[in-house]
Design an enzyme around this catalytic site. Structure first.
Site, PDB file in Angstrom:
ATOM      1  N   GLU A 184     -26.231  15.188  -3.815  1.00 33.17           N
ATOM      2  CA  GLU A 184     -27.585  15.419  -3.317  1.00 33.17           C
ATOM      3  C   GLU A 184     -28.584  14.484  -3.996  1.00 33.17           C
ATOM      4  O   GLU A 184     -29.639  14.171  -3.447  1.00 33.17           O
ATOM      5  CB  GLU A 184     -28.009  16.886  -3.492  1.00 33.17           C
ATOM      6  CG  GLU A 184     -28.175  17.344  -4.916  1.00 33.17           C
ATOM      7  CD  GLU A 184     -28.580  18.823  -4.998  1.00 33.17           C
ATOM      8  OE1 GLU A 184     -29.646  19.173  -4.521  1.00 33.17           O
ATOM      9  OE2 GLU A 184     -27.773  19.616  -5.552  1.00 33.17           O
ATOM     10  N   GLU A 217      -7.344   1.726 -13.270  1.00 37.40           N
ATOM     11  CA  GLU A 217      -6.775   2.919 -12.619  1.00 37.40           C
ATOM     12  C   GLU A 217      -5.566   3.428 -13.412  1.00 37.40           C
ATOM     13  O   GLU A 217      -5.457   4.631 -13.691  1.00 37.40           O
ATOM     14  CB  GLU A 217      -6.374   2.593 -11.180  1.00 37.40           C
ATOM     15  CG  GLU A 217      -7.578   2.386 -10.267  1.00 37.40           C
ATOM     16  CD  GLU A 217      -7.202   2.076  -8.826  1.00 37.40           C
ATOM     17  OE1 GLU A 217      -6.033   1.732  -8.562  1.00 37.40           O
ATOM     18  OE2 GLU A 217      -8.093   2.183  -7.952  1.00 37.40           O
ATOM     19  N   LYS A 251       0.110   5.293  -6.139  1.00 40.92           N
ATOM     20  CA  LYS A 251      -0.941   5.309  -7.177  1.00 40.92           C
ATOM     21  C   LYS A 251      -1.816   6.557  -7.030  1.00 40.92           C
ATOM     22  O   LYS A 251      -2.079   7.278  -7.994  1.00 40.92           O
ATOM     23  CB  LYS A 251      -1.770   4.026  -7.058  1.00 40.92           C
ATOM     24  CG  LYS A 251      -2.906   3.823  -8.025  1.00 40.92           C
ATOM     25  CD  LYS A 251      -4.229   4.437  -7.617  1.00 40.92           C
ATOM     26  CE  LYS A 251      -4.754   4.098  -6.273  1.00 40.92           C
ATOM     27  NZ  LYS A 251      -5.327   2.776  -6.113  1.00 40.92           N
ATOM     28  N   CYS A 290       0.827  -1.211   0.000  1.00 41.70           N
ATOM     29  CA  CYS A 290       0.000   0.000   0.000  1.00 41.70           C
ATOM     30  C   CYS A 290       0.863   1.263   0.000  1.00 41.70           C
ATOM     31  O   CYS A 290       0.658   2.165  -0.804  1.00 41.70           O
ATOM     32  CB  CYS A 290      -0.932  -0.010   1.213  1.00 41.70           C
ATOM     33  SG  CYS A 290      -1.870   1.520   1.376  1.00 41.70           S
ATOM     34  N   HIS A 295     -27.219  21.412  -1.309  1.00 42.19           N
ATOM     35  CA  HIS A 295     -27.364  21.955  -2.656  1.00 42.19           C
ATOM     36  C   HIS A 295     -26.416  23.135  -2.888  1.00 42.19           C
ATOM     37  O   HIS A 295     -26.261  23.947  -1.979  1.00 42.19           O
ATOM     38  CB  HIS A 295     -28.822  22.413  -2.831  1.00 42.19           C
ATOM     39  CG  HIS A 295     -29.113  22.894  -4.215  1.00 42.19           C
ATOM     40  ND1 HIS A 295     -29.195  22.041  -5.286  1.00 42.19           N
ATOM     41  CD2 HIS A 295     -29.338  24.144  -4.692  1.00 42.19           C
ATOM     42  CE1 HIS A 295     -29.464  22.752  -6.369  1.00 42.19           C
ATOM     43  NE2 HIS A 295     -29.553  24.024  -6.040  1.00 42.19           N
ATOM     44  N   TYR A 350      -9.153  -3.553 -11.101  1.00 42.42           N
ATOM     45  CA  TYR A 350      -8.825  -2.284 -10.430  1.00 42.42           C
ATOM     46  C   TYR A 350      -7.564  -1.647 -11.032  1.00 42.42           C
ATOM     47  O   TYR A 350      -7.547  -0.502 -11.425  1.00 42.42           O
ATOM     48  CB  TYR A 350      -8.456  -2.534  -8.969  1.00 42.42           C
ATOM     49  CG  TYR A 350      -9.527  -2.761  -7.958  1.00 42.42           C
ATOM     50  CD1 TYR A 350      -9.844  -1.758  -7.050  1.00 42.42           C
ATOM     51  CD2 TYR A 350     -10.174  -3.978  -7.834  1.00 42.42           C
ATOM     52  CE1 TYR A 350     -10.777  -1.968  -6.043  1.00 42.42           C
ATOM     53  CE2 TYR A 350     -11.111  -4.197  -6.831  1.00 42.42           C
ATOM     54  CZ  TYR A 350     -11.402  -3.181  -5.938  1.00 42.42           C
ATOM     55  OH  TYR A 350     -12.319  -3.392  -4.953  1.00 42.42           O
ATOM     56  N   CYS A 391      -1.400   1.689  -3.128  1.00 46.78           N
ATOM     57  CA  CYS A 391      -2.403   2.750  -2.926  1.00 46.78           C
ATOM     58  C   CYS A 391      -1.805   4.156  -2.884  1.00 46.78           C
ATOM     59  O   CYS A 391      -2.322   5.071  -3.536  1.00 46.78           O
ATOM     60  CB  CYS A 391      -3.146   2.542  -1.617  1.00 46.78           C
ATOM     61  SG  CYS A 391      -3.466   0.840  -1.195  1.00 46.78           S
TER      62      CYS A 391
HETATM   63  P1  NDP Z   1      -8.088  -8.029 -10.377  1.00 46.20           P
HETATM   64  O1  NDP Z   1      -8.268  -9.448  -9.966  1.00 46.20           O
HETATM   65  O2  NDP Z   1      -9.032  -7.001  -9.921  1.00 46.20           O
HETATM   66  O3  NDP Z   1      -8.035  -7.949 -11.956  1.00 46.20           O
HETATM   67  C1  NDP Z   1      -7.254  -8.812 -12.732  1.00 46.20           C
HETATM   68  C2  NDP Z   1      -7.642  -8.606 -14.173  1.00 46.20           C
HETATM   69  O4  NDP Z   1      -6.770  -9.336 -15.012  1.00 46.20           O
HETATM   70  C3  NDP Z   1      -9.052  -9.096 -14.470  1.00 46.20           C
HETATM   71  O5  NDP Z   1      -9.626  -8.219 -15.386  1.00 46.20           O
HETATM   72  C4  NDP Z   1      -8.810 -10.472 -15.083  1.00 46.20           C
HETATM   73  O6  NDP Z   1      -9.805 -10.856 -15.993  1.00 46.20           O
HETATM   74  C5  NDP Z   1      -7.519 -10.204 -15.835  1.00 46.20           C
HETATM   75  N1  NDP Z   1      -6.728 -11.419 -16.041  1.00 46.20           N
HETATM   76  C6  NDP Z   1      -6.370 -12.347 -15.127  1.00 46.20           C
HETATM   77  N2  NDP Z   1      -5.608 -13.304 -15.700  1.00 46.20           N
HETATM   78  C7  NDP Z   1      -5.474 -12.960 -16.993  1.00 46.20           C
HETATM   79  C8  NDP Z   1      -4.817 -13.541 -18.102  1.00 46.20           C
HETATM   80  N3  NDP Z   1      -4.139 -14.679 -17.985  1.00 46.20           N
HETATM   81  N4  NDP Z   1      -4.889 -12.921 -19.298  1.00 46.20           N
HETATM   82  C9  NDP Z   1      -5.594 -11.775 -19.427  1.00 46.20           C
HETATM   83  N5  NDP Z   1      -6.235 -11.174 -18.418  1.00 46.20           N
HETATM   84  C10 NDP Z   1      -6.180 -11.758 -17.211  1.00 46.20           C
HETATM   85  O7  NDP Z   1      -6.589  -7.725  -9.971  1.00 46.20           O
HETATM   86  P2  NDP Z   1      -5.784  -6.382  -9.840  1.00 46.20           P
HETATM   87  O8  NDP Z   1      -4.395  -6.830 -10.003  1.00 46.20           O
HETATM   88  O9  NDP Z   1      -6.312  -5.304 -10.701  1.00 46.20           O
HETATM   89  O10 NDP Z   1      -6.040  -5.973  -8.336  1.00 46.20           O
HETATM   90  C11 NDP Z   1      -5.771  -6.915  -7.293  1.00 46.20           C
HETATM   91  C12 NDP Z   1      -6.517  -6.557  -6.050  1.00 46.20           C
HETATM   92  O11 NDP Z   1      -5.889  -5.451  -5.447  1.00 46.20           O
HETATM   93  C13 NDP Z   1      -7.953  -6.117  -6.259  1.00 46.20           C
HETATM   94  O12 NDP Z   1      -8.841  -7.198  -6.306  1.00 46.20           O
HETATM   95  C14 NDP Z   1      -8.195  -5.242  -5.088  1.00 46.20           C
HETATM   96  O13 NDP Z   1      -8.621  -6.052  -4.020  1.00 46.20           O
HETATM   97  C15 NDP Z   1      -6.839  -4.650  -4.804  1.00 46.20           C
HETATM   98  N6  NDP Z   1      -6.742  -3.266  -5.302  1.00 46.20           N
HETATM   99  C16 NDP Z   1      -7.573  -2.325  -4.779  1.00 46.20           C
HETATM  100  C17 NDP Z   1      -7.516  -1.027  -5.227  1.00 46.20           C
HETATM  101  C18 NDP Z   1      -8.444  -0.025  -4.648  1.00 46.20           C
HETATM  102  O14 NDP Z   1      -9.026  -0.283  -3.613  1.00 46.20           O
HETATM  103  N7  NDP Z   1      -8.629   1.122  -5.293  1.00 46.20           N
HETATM  104  C19 NDP Z   1      -6.580  -0.616  -6.247  1.00 46.20           C
HETATM  105  C20 NDP Z   1      -5.767  -1.682  -6.745  1.00 46.20           C
HETATM  106  C21 NDP Z   1      -5.856  -2.952  -6.281  1.00 46.20           C
HETATM  107  P3  NDP Z   1     -11.168 -11.578 -15.520  1.00 46.20           P
HETATM  108  O15 NDP Z   1     -12.071 -10.499 -15.006  1.00 46.20           O
HETATM  109  O16 NDP Z   1     -11.691 -12.194 -16.773  1.00 46.20           O
HETATM  110  O17 NDP Z   1     -10.793 -12.569 -14.489  1.00 46.20           O
END
Ligand code: NDP
Length: 482
Positions: free
Chosen positions: A470, A181, A51, A43, A465, A177, A48
């Site tokens: 709102e 982002e 980022k 983080c 407002h 995510y 976080c």
């Molecule tokens: P996520 O699991 O959210 O997203 C992974 C993405 O990669 C999905 O779209 C998935 O597709 C895709 N994917 C996975 N494997 C493959 C592959 N082999 N080929 C192509 N695409 C693939 O992971 P993130 O790394 O984005 O984030 C991890 C975690 O970190 C989040 O779940 C969250 O809990 C936390 N996080 C929170 C944030 C916040 O609170 N603002 C910011 C960043 C991270 P599919 O949907 O089809 O599985």
């Protein structure tokens, strides 16, 4: 005298581990903590915090044209990555120092070394053996690349903060995510962003209507978003020797990955040729894999001492964060429950309540508000419309409009406010906001939803407002029911 060196040995100096160590030490316990990288964890050091600072940096671009629409005589400025990066790393150093100081002043002994488990009460740390009555594993997770030839040539989120220069063009693979982002951040900083997502719509698992609007706004921002598309092949555009054949010939890809993701090292790179599932080819300065994260459980001796590891490499724990070995607990991303910093912190505090204060406290993982820092942001708490509809009869209250501030500047951007309401209990089951600063808004709406507020409770609240939020208390008629 205790038979152990410590009452608690924490492995991992991220948000969860540091909080648990400090709070446990405050009860009078003798506590040590080992961290093999930088104090602060994902983080603070590579997630976080940096980022969000990049989100701030990238949001100024729109500000220039908005300011002109409001009568200011300003020119578009130029973004200097090196200037920002210098400030960014100064800030991260400062925060790391704060974490260390907090541990020091709490009386926690720090080991700047990797720790592994030797038995239920023993850790090996930097060549020493230490015993503890309780061990808490809080080692977090790491980004993973897809299983693809030459995937080591792409970067992961950890690497972004160490880029020598911003790429001119960037392909982002993934639709979660991190992918969304960074697509918005990089587009805001002037990078040409292409994004491949293998599914039908980005942000799987979130509310369909909100996902649709975010995808539309991202495209509006200039992001070349391709759904139903994945990467199938990549190699250096100039035919560099470090290509497919290296991987096929058994080159140590893991070692290359380690080099690429070295948090203190420079990030190498060069233009990459990429082929996608629809047969299209393209060349990008860099490819970012935002394809998920894996728990850090490898080579720690966990299974050897009896800790159960799940299908995704996560430590299996009960509601008190206790593993199959009674003296060993685990919290945060390494348990792959809800991978969010504030949740890891909660889990750490509940662990201390349970183990050091004699007050068994399960962690409440229900109704956790969260935000995705896309531009605009997406804040949500509770059920999506789709989840709620599967569960019971619902009413949906939703409005989407152009907010005053950007509409005045002639911008097409829209926001969305949505409440998913139980027809029977009238409780608000889910709240979804897509808007600038939605993260700030959902924190407050989350209190009401967590308290079990009904639609009528929202209606009784007088609007502030003129604001965007709102609308959350002025939506009179459901747009859908059933
Ligand atoms: P996520 O699991 O959210 O997203 C992974 C993405 O990669 C999905 O779209 C998935 O597709 C895709 N994917 C996975 N494997 C493959 C592959 N082999 N080929 C192509 N695409 C693939 O992971 P993130 O790394 O984005 O984030 C991890 C975690 O970190 C989040 O779940 C969250 O809990 C936390 N996080 C929170 C944030 C916040 O609170 N603002 C910011 C960043 C991270 P599919 O949907 O089809 O599985």
């Amino acid at each position: 005298m205790s038979e152990f060196d410590y009452d608690l040995f924490v492995i991992g100096g991220g948000s969860g581990g540091v909080r648990a160590a400090r709070v446990a030490a405050a009860t009078g316990a003798k506590v040590a903590l080992a961290e093999s990288s930088r104090m602060g964890g994902t983080c603070v050091i590579r997630g976080c915090v940096p980022k969000k600072l990049m989100v701030f940096a990238s949001s100024y671009r729109e500000g220039f044209s908005d300011a002109r629409a409001y009568g200011w005589d300003v020119q578009d400025g130029e973004f200097h990555w090196d200037k920002f990066q210098g400030q960014l790393h100064k800030e991260l150093d400062r925060l790391e120092g704060v974490y260390r100081k907090l541990l020091d002043s709490s009386g926690v002994e720090i080991f700047d070394a990797r720790a592994t488990l030797a038995d239920a009460h023993t850790v090996d740390v930097g060549g020493e053996t230490k015993t503890a009555k309780h061990i808490l594993v809080a080692t977090g997770g790491r980004p993973v690349r897809p299983d693809l030839p030459n995937a080591h040539l792409g970067i992961v989120s950890d690497d972004i903060f160490h880029l020598d220069a911003l790429p001119k063009s960037l392909l982002i693979v993934g639709g979660g995510y991190i992918a969304c982002e960074f697509a918005c951040i990089m587009a805001g900083l002037g990078v040409e962003v292409t994004q491949f997502y293998r599914g039908a719509q980005i942000l799987r698992g979130f509310d369909d209507e909100a996902r649709g609007l975010i995808a539309e706004m991202m495209r509006e921002q200039g992001i070349d978003l391709h759904t139903g598309t994945n990467i199938v092949d990549m190699r250096p555009a100039d035919g560099d020797a470090r290509s497919e054949s290296d991987a096929e010939m058994g080159a140590d890809v893991q070692q290359m990955e380690a080099l690429q993701t070295d948090v203190d090292g420079d990030v190498e790179g060069g233009p990459l040729w990429v082929k996608s599932t629809n047969g299209r080819e393209g060349v990008f300065d860099q490819v970012l894999f935002a394809t998920g994260r894996a728990p850090n459980t490898d080579d720690m001796g966990l299974e050897e001492v009896g800790v159960q590891i799940g299908r995704r490499g996560e430590i299996v724990v009960d509601e008190y964060s206790q593993t199959a070995v009674p003296s060993i607990y685990a919290i945060g991303d390494v348990t792959n429950r809800v991978n969010l910093t504030p949740v890891a912190i909660r889990e750490g505090m509940a662990f201390v309540e349970t183990v050091f204060k004699g007050n068994p406290t399960p962690v409440d993982h229900e109704l956790i508000p969260s935000a995705i820092f896309t531009q605009p942001e997406y804040g949500s708490v509770g059920l999506t419309e789709e989840e709620a509809r599967d569960q019971e009869e619902i009413e949906v209250y939703c409005t989407s409009f152009r907010p005053m501030q950007t509409a005045f500047a002639g911008k097409p951007g829209r926001v969305l406010m949505k409440l998913v309401v139980s027809k029977e209990s009238r409780k608000v089951l889910g709240c979804h906001i897509v808007a600038p600063n939605a993260g700030e808004m959902i924190q407050l709406a989350g209190i009401a939803v967590k308290m079990g507020a009904t639609k009528e409770d929202f209606d009784r609240t007088v609007a502030v407002h003129p604001t965007m939020s709102e609308e959350i208390v002025t939506m009179r008629d459901p747009i859908r029911a059933g």
